[in-house]
Design an enzyme around this catalytic site. Sequence first.
Site, PDB file in Angstrom:
ATOM      1  N   GLY A  26      45.486  41.579  44.122  1.00  0.00           N
ATOM      2  CA  GLY A  26      45.341  40.566  45.152  1.00  0.00           C
ATOM      3  C   GLY A  26      43.942  40.422  45.704  1.00  0.00           C
ATOM      4  CB  SER A  27      42.960  39.311  49.103  1.00  0.00           C
ATOM      5  OG  SER A  27      43.845  38.204  49.109  1.00  0.00           O
ATOM      6  CB  ILE A  28      40.979  44.197  46.546  1.00  0.00           C
ATOM      7  CG1 ILE A  28      41.757  44.920  47.650  1.00  0.00           C
ATOM      8  CG2 ILE A  28      39.808  45.040  46.079  1.00  0.00           C
ATOM      9  CD1 ILE A  28      42.387  46.225  47.217  1.00  0.00           C
ATOM     10  CG  PHE A  29      40.035  40.695  41.829  1.00  0.00           C
ATOM     11  CD1 PHE A  29      39.392  40.203  40.706  1.00  0.00           C
ATOM     12  CD2 PHE A  29      40.696  41.907  41.732  1.00  0.00           C
ATOM     13  CE1 PHE A  29      39.426  40.890  39.500  1.00  0.00           C
ATOM     14  CE2 PHE A  29      40.739  42.603  40.536  1.00  0.00           C
ATOM     15  CZ  PHE A  29      40.101  42.102  39.414  1.00  0.00           C
ATOM     16  CE  LYS A  30      41.553  35.822  48.829  1.00  0.00           C
ATOM     17  NZ  LYS A  30      42.487  35.745  49.947  1.00  0.00           N
TER      18      LYS A  30
END
Length: 587
Positions: A292-296
Amino acid sequence: MSGTGTSYVIEGAAVAPANAPATLSLEGAVKQASDTCRARIVVLAICFLAAFVVVGGRLVEVMAVPISPDVSIADSGPVAPIGRADIVDRNGVLLATNLPTASLYAEPRRILEPTEAAVMLGNLLPDLDVAELAEDLDSDRGFLWIKRNLTPSQQAEINALGVPGLGFLREERRVYPQGELTSHVVGFTDIDRQGLSGAERAFEDELQSRAVLDGAPIALSLDVRFQQIVREELSSTIEKFSAIGGTGIVLDVNTGEVVAMVSLPDFDPNHAGEAVTETRFNRATQGVYEIGSIFKVFTAAMALDAGLVDLASGYDATEPLQIARFTIRDYKPKNRWLSLPEILVYSSNIGAARMAMDVGAEGQQDFLRRLGLMSPAEIELLEVGQPMYPGTWRDINTMTIGFGHGIAVTPVQAAAALAAMVNGGTLYQPTILSWQSELPPPGTEVISTETSDTMRLLTHLVVQYGSGRKAQADGYLIGGKTGTAEKLDPNGGYAEDLLLSSFAAAFPIDDPEYVILVSIDEPQGIEESYGYATGGWTAAPTVGAIIARIGPLTGIAPRNDVLPELPVAEGDADEQLEAILAAFSAR
Protein backbone atom coordinates in the site's frame (compact mmCIF):
# COMPACT_ATOMS: atom_id res chain seq x y z
CA MET A 1 82.43 -95.31 20.00
CA SER A 2 78.76 -95.81 19.53
CA GLY A 3 75.66 -96.16 21.57
CA THR A 4 72.06 -96.97 21.02
CA GLY A 5 70.09 -94.32 19.08
CA THR A 6 72.89 -91.75 18.75
CA SER A 7 76.50 -91.98 17.62
CA TYR A 8 79.20 -89.79 19.01
CA VAL A 9 82.26 -89.87 16.74
CA ILE A 10 85.55 -88.25 17.67
CA GLU A 11 86.85 -87.04 14.41
CA GLY A 12 90.53 -86.68 13.67
CA ALA A 13 91.72 -89.05 16.42
CA ALA A 14 93.51 -91.49 14.11
CA VAL A 15 94.89 -89.15 11.45
CA ALA A 16 95.13 -85.74 13.01
CA PRO A 17 98.32 -84.54 14.52
CA ALA A 18 98.78 -85.10 18.20
CA ASN A 19 98.33 -81.47 19.06
CA ALA A 20 95.13 -80.99 16.90
CA PRO A 21 91.90 -80.38 18.89
CA ALA A 22 89.23 -82.98 18.68
CA THR A 23 85.75 -82.00 17.33
CA LEU A 24 82.43 -83.38 18.41
CA SER A 25 79.99 -84.28 15.58
CA LEU A 26 76.21 -84.88 16.21
CA GLU A 27 74.42 -87.47 14.20
CA GLY A 28 70.94 -88.95 14.19
CA ALA A 29 67.86 -87.31 15.92
CA VAL A 30 69.78 -84.52 17.67
CA LYS A 31 71.31 -83.35 14.43
CA GLN A 32 67.93 -83.43 12.67
CA ALA A 33 66.23 -81.38 15.40
CA SER A 34 68.97 -78.80 15.31
CA ASP A 35 68.71 -78.36 11.54
CA THR A 36 64.95 -78.07 11.67
CA CYS A 37 65.06 -75.37 14.36
CA ARG A 38 67.66 -73.47 12.41
CA ALA A 39 65.50 -73.58 9.25
CA ARG A 40 62.40 -72.40 11.09
CA ILE A 41 64.24 -69.41 12.50
CA VAL A 42 65.38 -68.45 9.03
CA VAL A 43 61.83 -68.78 7.62
CA LEU A 44 60.37 -66.75 10.50
CA ALA A 45 62.93 -64.03 9.98
CA ILE A 46 62.07 -63.90 6.29
CA CYS A 47 58.33 -63.63 7.15
CA PHE A 48 58.93 -60.76 9.58
CA LEU A 49 61.03 -58.99 7.00
CA ALA A 50 58.32 -59.39 4.37
CA ALA A 51 55.66 -58.10 6.76
CA PHE A 52 57.71 -55.01 7.56
CA VAL A 53 58.23 -54.40 3.85
CA VAL A 54 54.48 -54.66 3.14
CA VAL A 55 53.45 -52.43 6.06
CA GLY A 56 56.12 -49.87 5.25
CA GLY A 57 55.12 -49.81 1.61
CA ARG A 58 51.48 -49.30 2.54
CA LEU A 59 52.34 -46.42 4.86
CA VAL A 60 54.27 -44.75 2.08
CA GLU A 61 51.32 -45.26 -0.29
CA VAL A 62 48.79 -43.81 2.15
CA MET A 63 50.90 -40.79 2.95
CA ALA A 64 52.24 -40.03 -0.49
CA VAL A 65 49.54 -41.20 -2.90
CA PRO A 66 46.17 -39.35 -2.87
CA ILE A 67 43.04 -41.46 -2.67
CA SER A 68 41.00 -41.44 -5.84
CA PRO A 69 37.56 -39.87 -5.43
CA ASP A 70 36.16 -42.87 -7.24
CA VAL A 71 37.18 -45.21 -4.41
CA SER A 72 34.25 -45.92 -2.09
CA ILE A 73 34.68 -47.04 1.49
CA ALA A 74 32.14 -49.48 2.88
CA ASP A 75 30.12 -48.24 5.87
CA SER A 76 30.35 -51.06 8.32
CA GLY A 77 28.82 -49.28 11.28
CA PRO A 78 27.62 -46.01 12.81
CA VAL A 79 29.54 -42.85 11.97
CA ALA A 80 29.13 -39.68 14.03
CA PRO A 81 28.15 -36.52 12.09
CA ILE A 82 30.85 -33.96 11.48
CA GLY A 83 31.22 -30.89 13.70
CA ARG A 84 29.29 -27.63 13.47
CA ALA A 85 30.25 -24.19 14.75
CA ASP A 86 28.08 -22.13 17.07
CA ILE A 87 25.88 -19.22 15.96
CA VAL A 88 25.75 -16.08 18.11
CA ASP A 89 24.09 -12.67 17.92
CA ARG A 90 25.97 -9.42 17.40
CA ASN A 91 26.78 -9.26 21.12
CA GLY A 92 27.93 -12.87 21.45
CA VAL A 93 24.67 -14.24 22.85
CA LEU A 94 24.37 -17.93 21.96
CA LEU A 95 21.73 -18.70 19.32
CA ALA A 96 22.71 -22.23 18.24
CA THR A 97 25.18 -24.70 19.71
CA ASN A 98 25.87 -28.42 20.20
CA LEU A 99 25.25 -30.60 23.24
CA PRO A 100 26.80 -34.06 23.68
CA THR A 101 24.29 -36.88 23.53
CA ALA A 102 24.08 -40.63 22.96
CA SER A 103 22.26 -42.46 20.21
CA LEU A 104 21.10 -46.07 20.44
CA TYR A 105 21.81 -48.58 17.69
CA ALA A 106 21.53 -52.35 17.31
CA GLU A 107 23.38 -55.11 15.52
CA PRO A 108 20.42 -57.41 14.76
CA ARG A 109 22.62 -60.43 14.00
CA ARG A 110 23.76 -60.39 17.64
CA ILE A 111 20.28 -60.00 19.15
CA LEU A 112 19.32 -63.36 20.72
CA GLU A 113 15.68 -62.58 21.57
CA PRO A 114 14.44 -59.88 19.10
CA THR A 115 10.84 -59.73 20.36
CA GLU A 116 11.83 -59.58 24.02
CA ALA A 117 14.42 -56.89 23.28
CA ALA A 118 11.86 -54.83 21.34
CA VAL A 119 9.33 -55.02 24.19
CA MET A 120 11.90 -53.96 26.79
CA LEU A 121 13.01 -51.02 24.64
CA GLY A 122 9.40 -50.04 23.99
CA ASN A 123 8.77 -49.82 27.73
CA LEU A 124 11.60 -47.31 28.06
CA LEU A 125 11.00 -45.47 24.76
CA PRO A 126 7.19 -45.27 24.31
CA ASP A 127 7.38 -43.59 20.88
CA LEU A 128 8.91 -46.74 19.34
CA ASP A 129 6.76 -49.07 17.26
CA VAL A 130 7.45 -52.32 19.10
CA ALA A 131 6.10 -54.64 16.39
CA GLU A 132 8.12 -52.93 13.67
CA LEU A 133 11.22 -52.89 15.88
CA ALA A 134 10.89 -56.60 16.65
CA GLU A 135 10.73 -57.34 12.92
CA ASP A 136 13.80 -55.18 12.24
CA LEU A 137 15.76 -56.83 15.05
CA ASP A 138 14.91 -60.28 13.74
CA SER A 139 16.95 -59.82 10.57
CA ASP A 140 20.45 -60.25 9.19
CA ARG A 141 21.13 -56.51 9.13
CA GLY A 142 24.50 -55.48 10.45
CA PHE A 143 23.39 -52.11 11.78
CA LEU A 144 20.12 -50.43 12.78
CA TRP A 145 19.44 -47.02 14.31
CA ILE A 146 16.86 -47.33 17.09
CA LYS A 147 16.73 -43.90 18.76
CA ARG A 148 18.88 -40.81 18.29
CA ASN A 149 19.70 -38.19 20.92
CA LEU A 150 18.82 -40.00 24.13
CA THR A 151 18.80 -38.33 27.53
CA PRO A 152 21.41 -39.50 30.05
CA SER A 153 18.71 -41.24 32.09
CA GLN A 154 17.40 -43.08 29.02
CA GLN A 155 20.90 -44.23 28.18
CA ALA A 156 21.43 -45.53 31.73
CA GLU A 157 18.12 -47.40 31.77
CA ILE A 158 18.80 -49.08 28.41
CA ASN A 159 22.33 -49.95 29.44
CA ALA A 160 20.93 -51.64 32.55
CA LEU A 161 18.89 -54.02 30.38
CA GLY A 162 22.09 -55.84 29.46
CA VAL A 163 20.86 -56.79 26.00
CA PRO A 164 23.75 -57.97 23.81
CA GLY A 165 23.80 -56.39 20.38
CA LEU A 166 22.77 -52.92 21.58
CA GLY A 167 25.27 -50.08 21.54
CA PHE A 168 25.56 -46.31 21.91
CA LEU A 169 27.25 -43.80 19.66
CA ARG A 170 28.38 -40.53 21.17
CA GLU A 171 26.94 -37.70 19.06
CA GLU A 172 26.09 -34.03 19.39
CA ARG A 173 22.64 -32.53 19.24
CA ARG A 174 21.97 -29.07 17.78
CA VAL A 175 20.11 -26.92 20.28
CA TYR A 176 18.69 -23.39 20.17
CA PRO A 177 18.81 -21.61 23.54
CA GLN A 178 16.58 -18.74 22.37
CA GLY A 179 13.84 -21.07 21.11
CA GLU A 180 11.08 -19.37 19.12
CA LEU A 181 12.67 -15.94 19.46
CA THR A 182 15.10 -16.36 16.55
CA SER A 183 13.59 -19.37 14.80
CA HIS A 184 13.10 -17.91 11.31
CA VAL A 185 16.51 -16.25 11.10
CA VAL A 186 18.65 -18.95 12.72
CA GLY A 187 16.62 -21.82 11.29
CA PHE A 188 17.23 -25.45 12.24
CA THR A 189 19.00 -28.67 11.22
CA ASP A 190 17.95 -32.27 10.76
CA ILE A 191 18.92 -35.02 13.19
CA ASP A 192 22.33 -35.32 11.51
CA ARG A 193 22.88 -31.58 11.96
CA GLN A 194 22.54 -30.67 8.31
CA GLY A 195 21.01 -27.20 7.89
CA LEU A 196 17.43 -27.16 6.63
CA SER A 197 16.45 -23.49 6.95
CA GLY A 198 17.60 -20.04 8.02
CA ALA A 199 21.25 -19.32 8.77
CA GLU A 200 21.80 -23.01 9.46
CA ARG A 201 21.08 -23.74 5.81
CA ALA A 202 22.57 -20.56 4.32
CA PHE A 203 25.96 -21.00 6.03
CA GLU A 204 26.10 -24.82 5.94
CA ASP A 205 29.63 -25.07 4.52
CA GLU A 206 31.10 -22.36 6.72
CA LEU A 207 29.56 -23.78 9.90
CA GLN A 208 31.22 -27.11 9.16
CA SER A 209 34.57 -25.69 8.08
CA ARG A 210 34.84 -23.43 11.12
CA ALA A 211 34.24 -26.39 13.41
CA VAL A 212 37.25 -28.10 11.85
CA LEU A 213 39.55 -25.09 11.51
CA ASP A 214 39.20 -22.79 14.50
CA GLY A 215 35.80 -23.33 16.13
CA ALA A 216 34.95 -19.65 15.78
CA PRO A 217 31.18 -18.97 15.84
CA ILE A 218 29.27 -17.17 13.11
CA ALA A 219 28.06 -13.79 14.39
CA LEU A 220 24.67 -12.70 13.08
CA SER A 221 23.50 -9.09 12.94
CA LEU A 222 20.59 -9.81 15.28
CA ASP A 223 20.41 -8.22 18.71
CA VAL A 224 18.32 -10.52 20.91
CA ARG A 225 17.25 -7.54 23.02
CA PHE A 226 15.72 -5.82 20.00
CA GLN A 227 14.35 -9.15 18.82
CA GLN A 228 12.56 -9.74 22.11
CA ILE A 229 11.02 -6.26 22.12
CA VAL A 230 9.77 -6.56 18.53
CA ARG A 231 8.31 -9.99 19.17
CA GLU A 232 6.49 -8.89 22.31
CA GLU A 233 4.98 -5.77 20.75
CA LEU A 234 4.06 -7.54 17.51
CA SER A 235 2.46 -10.43 19.38
CA SER A 236 0.47 -8.02 21.53
CA THR A 237 -0.89 -6.19 18.47
CA ILE A 238 -1.80 -9.42 16.68
CA GLU A 239 -3.73 -10.58 19.72
CA LYS A 240 -5.38 -7.19 20.25
CA PHE A 241 -6.70 -6.96 16.70
CA SER A 242 -7.38 -10.70 16.25
CA ALA A 243 -4.98 -10.83 13.28
CA ILE A 244 -3.72 -14.05 11.72
CA GLY A 245 -0.06 -13.05 11.84
CA GLY A 246 2.47 -10.34 11.20
CA THR A 247 6.09 -9.37 10.80
CA GLY A 248 8.45 -6.84 12.32
CA ILE A 249 11.88 -5.75 11.08
CA VAL A 250 14.55 -3.45 12.49
CA LEU A 251 17.24 -2.52 9.96
CA ASP A 252 20.42 -0.50 10.40
CA VAL A 253 20.08 2.19 7.73
CA ASN A 254 23.86 2.67 7.38
CA THR A 255 24.87 -0.97 6.91
CA GLY A 256 21.75 -2.93 5.93
CA GLU A 257 22.17 -5.18 8.99
CA VAL A 258 18.99 -6.87 10.16
CA VAL A 259 19.02 -6.11 13.87
CA ALA A 260 15.64 -7.76 14.46
CA MET A 261 13.42 -9.90 12.24
CA VAL A 262 10.26 -11.46 13.66
CA SER A 263 7.62 -13.46 11.83
CA LEU A 264 4.51 -14.62 13.68
CA PRO A 265 3.32 -17.26 14.12
CA ASP A 266 6.70 -18.84 14.78
CA PHE A 267 7.98 -22.23 16.00
CA ASP A 268 10.44 -23.87 18.35
CA PRO A 269 13.50 -24.95 16.31
CA ASN A 270 14.36 -27.47 19.05
CA HIS A 271 11.26 -29.37 17.91
CA ALA A 272 11.01 -28.21 14.31
CA GLY A 273 9.56 -31.50 13.16
CA GLU A 274 6.43 -30.83 15.20
CA ALA A 275 5.86 -27.40 13.62
CA VAL A 276 3.20 -26.93 10.96
CA THR A 277 4.18 -25.44 7.61
CA GLU A 278 2.49 -22.10 8.32
CA THR A 279 4.65 -21.42 11.38
CA ARG A 280 7.88 -22.15 9.49
CA PHE A 281 6.98 -19.59 6.82
CA ASN A 282 9.11 -16.45 7.17
CA ARG A 283 6.77 -13.57 6.37
CA ALA A 284 9.64 -11.07 6.41
CA THR A 285 11.57 -12.63 3.52
CA GLN A 286 9.22 -15.16 1.91
CA GLY A 287 5.93 -13.30 2.17
CA VAL A 288 5.17 -11.25 -0.95
CA TYR A 289 2.61 -8.51 -0.28
CA GLU A 290 1.11 -5.35 -1.67
CA ILE A 291 2.09 -2.96 1.10
CA GLY A 292 0.00 0.00 0.00
CA SER A 293 0.79 3.64 0.63
CA ILE A 294 4.34 3.09 1.87
CA PHE A 295 5.09 3.12 -1.87
CA LYS A 296 4.09 6.80 -1.97
CA VAL A 297 7.44 7.53 -0.33
CA PHE A 298 9.19 5.92 -3.30
CA THR A 299 6.95 7.75 -5.78
CA ALA A 300 7.67 11.13 -4.18
CA ALA A 301 11.41 10.45 -4.05
CA MET A 302 11.35 9.31 -7.66
CA ALA A 303 9.64 12.50 -8.84
CA LEU A 304 11.82 14.75 -6.66
CA ASP A 305 15.05 13.13 -7.84
CA ALA A 306 13.96 13.46 -11.46
CA GLY A 307 13.45 17.21 -10.90
CA LEU A 308 9.75 16.99 -11.78
CA VAL A 309 8.43 18.32 -8.46
CA ASP A 310 9.48 20.30 -5.42
CA LEU A 311 7.88 21.07 -2.06
CA ALA A 312 5.70 23.75 -3.63
CA SER A 313 4.42 21.49 -6.41
CA GLY A 314 0.85 20.21 -6.32
CA TYR A 315 -1.68 17.99 -8.07
CA ASP A 316 -5.41 18.16 -8.58
CA ALA A 317 -7.20 15.83 -6.16
CA THR A 318 -10.57 17.57 -6.45
CA GLU A 319 -12.32 14.54 -7.89
CA PRO A 320 -11.67 10.81 -8.26
CA LEU A 321 -9.37 9.89 -11.11
CA GLN A 322 -11.06 7.90 -13.89
CA ILE A 323 -9.02 5.75 -16.25
CA ALA A 324 -10.76 3.24 -18.53
CA ARG A 325 -13.06 1.21 -16.29
CA PHE A 326 -11.07 1.98 -13.14
CA THR A 327 -11.68 4.75 -10.61
CA ILE A 328 -8.97 5.91 -8.22
CA ARG A 329 -10.25 7.54 -5.02
CA ASP A 330 -8.74 8.95 -1.84
CA TYR A 331 -9.50 7.19 1.45
CA LYS A 332 -10.23 10.51 3.17
CA PRO A 333 -10.56 12.99 0.28
CA LYS A 334 -9.72 16.69 0.67
CA ASN A 335 -11.38 17.49 -2.67
CA ARG A 336 -8.83 20.14 -3.64
CA TRP A 337 -5.37 20.64 -5.02
CA LEU A 338 -2.77 19.05 -2.79
CA SER A 339 0.88 20.00 -2.48
CA LEU A 340 3.57 17.31 -2.50
CA PRO A 341 3.83 17.25 1.32
CA GLU A 342 0.05 17.02 1.62
CA ILE A 343 -0.07 14.08 -0.78
CA LEU A 344 2.09 12.16 1.70
CA VAL A 345 0.56 13.56 4.88
CA TYR A 346 -3.02 12.90 3.77
CA SER A 347 -1.99 9.78 1.81
CA SER A 348 -3.65 10.83 -1.43
CA ASN A 349 -3.95 8.04 -3.99
CA ILE A 350 -5.00 10.54 -6.64
CA GLY A 351 -1.99 12.76 -6.09
CA ALA A 352 0.43 9.82 -6.06
CA ALA A 353 -1.10 8.39 -9.26
CA ARG A 354 -0.73 11.72 -11.09
CA MET A 355 2.85 12.10 -9.85
CA ALA A 356 3.72 8.58 -11.08
CA MET A 357 2.27 9.40 -14.51
CA ASP A 358 4.53 12.45 -14.69
CA VAL A 359 7.53 10.14 -14.27
CA GLY A 360 6.11 7.55 -16.67
CA ALA A 361 6.12 3.77 -16.79
CA GLU A 362 9.71 3.44 -17.99
CA GLY A 363 11.10 5.81 -15.37
CA GLN A 364 9.04 4.13 -12.64
CA GLN A 365 10.28 0.67 -13.55
CA ASP A 366 13.88 1.85 -13.67
CA PHE A 367 13.59 3.48 -10.25
CA LEU A 368 11.94 0.46 -8.62
CA ARG A 369 14.55 -1.78 -10.19
CA ARG A 370 17.34 0.32 -8.70
CA LEU A 371 15.65 0.03 -5.30
CA GLY A 372 15.80 -3.76 -5.62
CA LEU A 373 12.01 -4.09 -5.66
CA MET A 374 11.72 -6.01 -8.91
CA SER A 375 14.00 -8.93 -8.04
CA PRO A 376 14.35 -11.18 -4.97
CA ALA A 377 16.03 -9.66 -1.94
CA GLU A 378 19.80 -10.15 -1.93
CA ILE A 379 19.91 -11.48 1.61
CA GLU A 380 21.81 -14.56 2.73
CA LEU A 381 18.71 -16.53 3.63
CA LEU A 382 17.51 -18.96 0.99
CA GLU A 383 13.86 -18.55 2.01
CA VAL A 384 13.20 -15.53 -0.23
CA GLY A 385 10.06 -14.58 -2.14
CA GLN A 386 9.86 -13.40 -5.76
CA PRO A 387 8.33 -9.92 -6.25
CA MET A 388 5.18 -9.76 -8.37
CA TYR A 389 4.44 -6.99 -10.86
CA PRO A 390 2.61 -6.62 -14.18
CA GLY A 391 3.91 -8.40 -17.22
CA THR A 392 2.53 -5.59 -19.36
CA TRP A 393 3.02 -2.19 -17.71
CA ARG A 394 0.06 -0.02 -18.75
CA ASP A 395 -0.89 3.46 -17.55
CA ILE A 396 -3.27 2.01 -14.98
CA ASN A 397 -0.37 -0.03 -13.58
CA THR A 398 1.85 3.03 -13.37
CA MET A 399 -0.87 4.85 -11.45
CA THR A 400 -1.76 2.11 -8.97
CA ILE A 401 1.86 1.15 -8.34
CA GLY A 402 2.43 4.82 -7.55
CA PHE A 403 0.38 4.30 -4.37
CA GLY A 404 1.41 0.70 -3.68
CA HIS A 405 -1.17 -1.47 -5.41
CA GLY A 406 -0.46 -3.84 -8.29
CA ILE A 407 3.06 -4.66 -7.11
CA ALA A 408 3.96 -7.07 -4.32
CA VAL A 409 7.31 -7.24 -2.52
CA THR A 410 8.71 -8.76 0.64
CA PRO A 411 8.78 -6.66 3.85
CA VAL A 412 12.59 -6.87 4.07
CA GLN A 413 12.86 -5.36 0.57
CA ALA A 414 10.52 -2.51 1.51
CA ALA A 415 12.54 -1.83 4.68
CA ALA A 416 15.84 -1.71 2.77
CA ALA A 417 14.35 0.61 0.14
CA LEU A 418 12.99 2.97 2.82
CA ALA A 419 16.41 3.03 4.49
CA ALA A 420 17.89 4.31 1.22
CA MET A 421 15.29 7.11 1.14
CA VAL A 422 16.47 8.54 4.47
CA ASN A 423 20.16 7.60 4.89
CA GLY A 424 21.49 10.00 2.27
CA GLY A 425 20.38 7.99 -0.76
CA THR A 426 22.42 4.78 -0.61
CA LEU A 427 20.85 1.34 -0.95
CA TYR A 428 22.54 -1.30 1.20
CA GLN A 429 21.49 -4.88 0.63
CA PRO A 430 19.93 -6.36 3.77
CA THR A 431 22.16 -8.82 5.60
CA ILE A 432 21.84 -11.13 8.60
CA LEU A 433 25.61 -11.10 9.21
CA SER A 434 27.21 -8.71 11.66
CA TRP A 435 29.21 -6.06 9.81
CA GLN A 436 32.65 -6.07 11.46
CA SER A 437 34.24 -3.02 9.82
CA GLU A 438 34.02 0.60 10.88
CA LEU A 439 33.68 1.51 7.20
CA PRO A 440 30.25 1.19 5.57
CA PRO A 441 29.65 -1.82 3.32
CA PRO A 442 29.39 -1.40 -0.45
CA GLY A 443 26.20 0.36 -1.49
CA THR A 444 24.45 1.83 -4.52
CA GLU A 445 23.40 5.46 -4.77
CA VAL A 446 19.73 5.54 -5.76
CA ILE A 447 18.78 9.15 -4.96
CA SER A 448 20.73 12.32 -4.24
CA THR A 449 21.57 13.52 -0.76
CA GLU A 450 19.30 16.53 -1.32
CA THR A 451 16.36 14.29 -2.21
CA SER A 452 17.03 12.15 0.86
CA ASP A 453 17.06 15.27 3.07
CA THR A 454 13.66 16.24 1.67
CA MET A 455 12.27 12.75 2.23
CA ARG A 456 13.29 12.86 5.88
CA LEU A 457 11.33 16.07 6.24
CA LEU A 458 8.28 14.75 4.41
CA THR A 459 8.11 11.50 6.36
CA HIS A 460 8.43 13.44 9.61
CA LEU A 461 5.44 15.56 8.58
CA VAL A 462 3.44 12.33 8.13
CA VAL A 463 4.16 11.35 11.73
CA GLN A 464 3.58 14.85 13.11
CA TYR A 465 0.42 15.75 11.20
CA GLY A 466 -0.79 12.81 9.16
CA SER A 467 -1.74 9.15 9.28
CA GLY A 468 1.35 8.21 11.28
CA ARG A 469 0.62 10.33 14.35
CA LYS A 470 0.04 7.29 16.57
CA ALA A 471 3.65 6.22 15.98
CA GLN A 472 5.04 9.15 17.96
CA ALA A 473 7.34 8.14 20.82
CA ASP A 474 8.17 10.70 23.48
CA GLY A 475 11.71 12.00 23.08
CA TYR A 476 12.36 10.60 19.59
CA LEU A 477 12.02 12.31 16.22
CA ILE A 478 10.36 9.87 13.84
CA GLY A 479 9.58 9.84 10.15
CA GLY A 480 7.41 7.25 8.49
CA LYS A 481 4.50 6.26 6.30
CA THR A 482 1.42 4.11 6.77
CA GLY A 483 0.28 1.52 4.27
CA THR A 484 -3.04 -0.32 4.10
CA ALA A 485 -3.69 -2.75 1.29
CA GLU A 486 -6.59 -5.04 0.53
CA LYS A 487 -5.54 -8.64 0.05
CA LEU A 488 -6.55 -10.71 -2.91
CA ASP A 489 -9.86 -12.49 -2.51
CA PRO A 490 -9.58 -16.26 -3.12
CA ASN A 491 -12.66 -15.90 -5.32
CA GLY A 492 -11.12 -13.12 -7.40
CA GLY A 493 -10.51 -9.40 -7.02
CA TYR A 494 -9.74 -7.74 -3.69
CA ALA A 495 -11.42 -8.36 -0.33
CA GLU A 496 -12.27 -5.14 1.52
CA ASP A 497 -12.29 -6.89 4.90
CA LEU A 498 -8.93 -8.66 4.42
CA LEU A 499 -6.23 -6.06 5.02
CA LEU A 500 -2.48 -5.99 5.32
CA SER A 501 -1.87 -2.98 7.55
CA SER A 502 1.69 -1.64 7.75
CA PHE A 503 3.81 1.20 9.01
CA ALA A 504 7.44 1.88 8.10
CA ALA A 505 9.47 4.40 10.09
CA ALA A 506 12.99 5.73 10.57
CA PHE A 507 14.47 7.26 13.71
CA PRO A 508 15.89 9.61 14.74
CA ILE A 509 14.71 11.17 11.50
CA ASP A 510 17.17 14.09 11.61
CA ASP A 511 20.08 11.60 11.56
CA PRO A 512 18.57 8.15 11.00
CA GLU A 513 20.08 5.01 12.45
CA TYR A 514 17.27 2.47 12.18
CA VAL A 515 14.30 1.69 9.98
CA ILE A 516 11.43 -0.26 11.52
CA LEU A 517 8.70 -1.91 9.49
CA VAL A 518 5.68 -3.65 10.99
CA SER A 519 2.92 -5.41 9.02
CA ILE A 520 -0.22 -6.88 10.56
CA ASP A 521 -2.02 -9.54 8.55
CA GLU A 522 -5.84 -9.34 8.53
CA PRO A 523 -6.39 -7.24 11.66
CA GLN A 524 -9.99 -6.72 12.78
CA GLY A 525 -11.32 -3.35 13.87
CA ILE A 526 -12.07 -2.95 17.58
CA GLU A 527 -13.94 -0.43 19.70
CA GLU A 528 -10.73 1.34 20.67
CA SER A 529 -9.92 1.93 16.98
CA TYR A 530 -13.52 2.92 16.16
CA GLY A 531 -13.76 -0.15 13.98
CA TYR A 532 -10.73 0.77 11.85
CA ALA A 533 -8.01 -1.76 11.11
CA THR A 534 -5.74 0.41 8.94
CA GLY A 535 -2.00 0.86 9.32
CA GLY A 536 -2.42 4.09 11.26
CA TRP A 537 -4.47 2.32 13.94
CA THR A 538 -2.66 -1.01 14.13
CA ALA A 539 0.95 -0.95 12.91
CA ALA A 540 1.83 2.68 13.67
CA PRO A 541 1.26 2.42 17.45
CA THR A 542 3.26 -0.83 17.44
CA VAL A 543 6.23 0.90 15.83
CA GLY A 544 5.96 3.74 18.33
CA ALA A 545 6.01 1.26 21.22
CA ILE A 546 9.04 -0.51 19.75
CA ILE A 547 10.95 2.77 19.35
CA ALA A 548 10.12 3.81 22.90
CA ARG A 549 11.66 0.58 24.19
CA ILE A 550 14.69 0.14 21.92
CA GLY A 551 15.57 3.84 21.87
CA PRO A 552 17.30 3.75 25.28
CA LEU A 553 19.22 0.60 24.24
CA THR A 554 20.71 2.38 21.22
CA GLY A 555 22.29 5.14 23.26
CA ILE A 556 20.32 7.75 21.28
CA ALA A 557 19.54 10.56 23.70
CA PRO A 558 15.84 11.50 23.89
CA ARG A 559 14.91 15.00 22.72
CA ASN A 560 11.72 17.00 22.44
CA ASP A 561 12.56 19.62 19.83
CA VAL A 562 11.58 19.63 16.15
CA LEU A 563 13.50 19.36 12.92
CA PRO A 564 15.48 22.50 12.11
CA GLU A 565 13.60 22.81 8.80
CA LEU A 566 10.23 23.04 10.54
CA PRO A 567 9.04 26.46 11.69
CA VAL A 568 7.07 26.59 14.94
CA ALA A 569 3.35 26.84 14.16
CA GLU A 570 0.24 27.41 16.25
CA GLY A 571 -3.21 25.80 16.08
CA ASP A 572 -4.42 22.24 15.47
CA ALA A 573 -2.60 19.75 13.28
CA ASP A 574 -4.16 20.92 9.99
CA GLU A 575 -3.51 24.59 10.81
CA GLN A 576 0.07 23.83 11.82
CA LEU A 577 0.70 21.93 8.61
CA GLU A 578 -0.85 24.73 6.56
CA ALA A 579 1.42 27.28 8.23
CA ILE A 580 4.49 25.10 7.71
CA LEU A 581 3.70 24.52 4.03
CA ALA A 582 3.07 28.20 3.51
CA ALA A 583 6.51 28.89 4.96
CA PHE A 584 8.08 26.39 2.54
CA SER A 585 6.23 27.92 -0.40
CA ALA A 586 7.56 31.35 0.52
CA ARG A 587 11.19 30.20 0.37
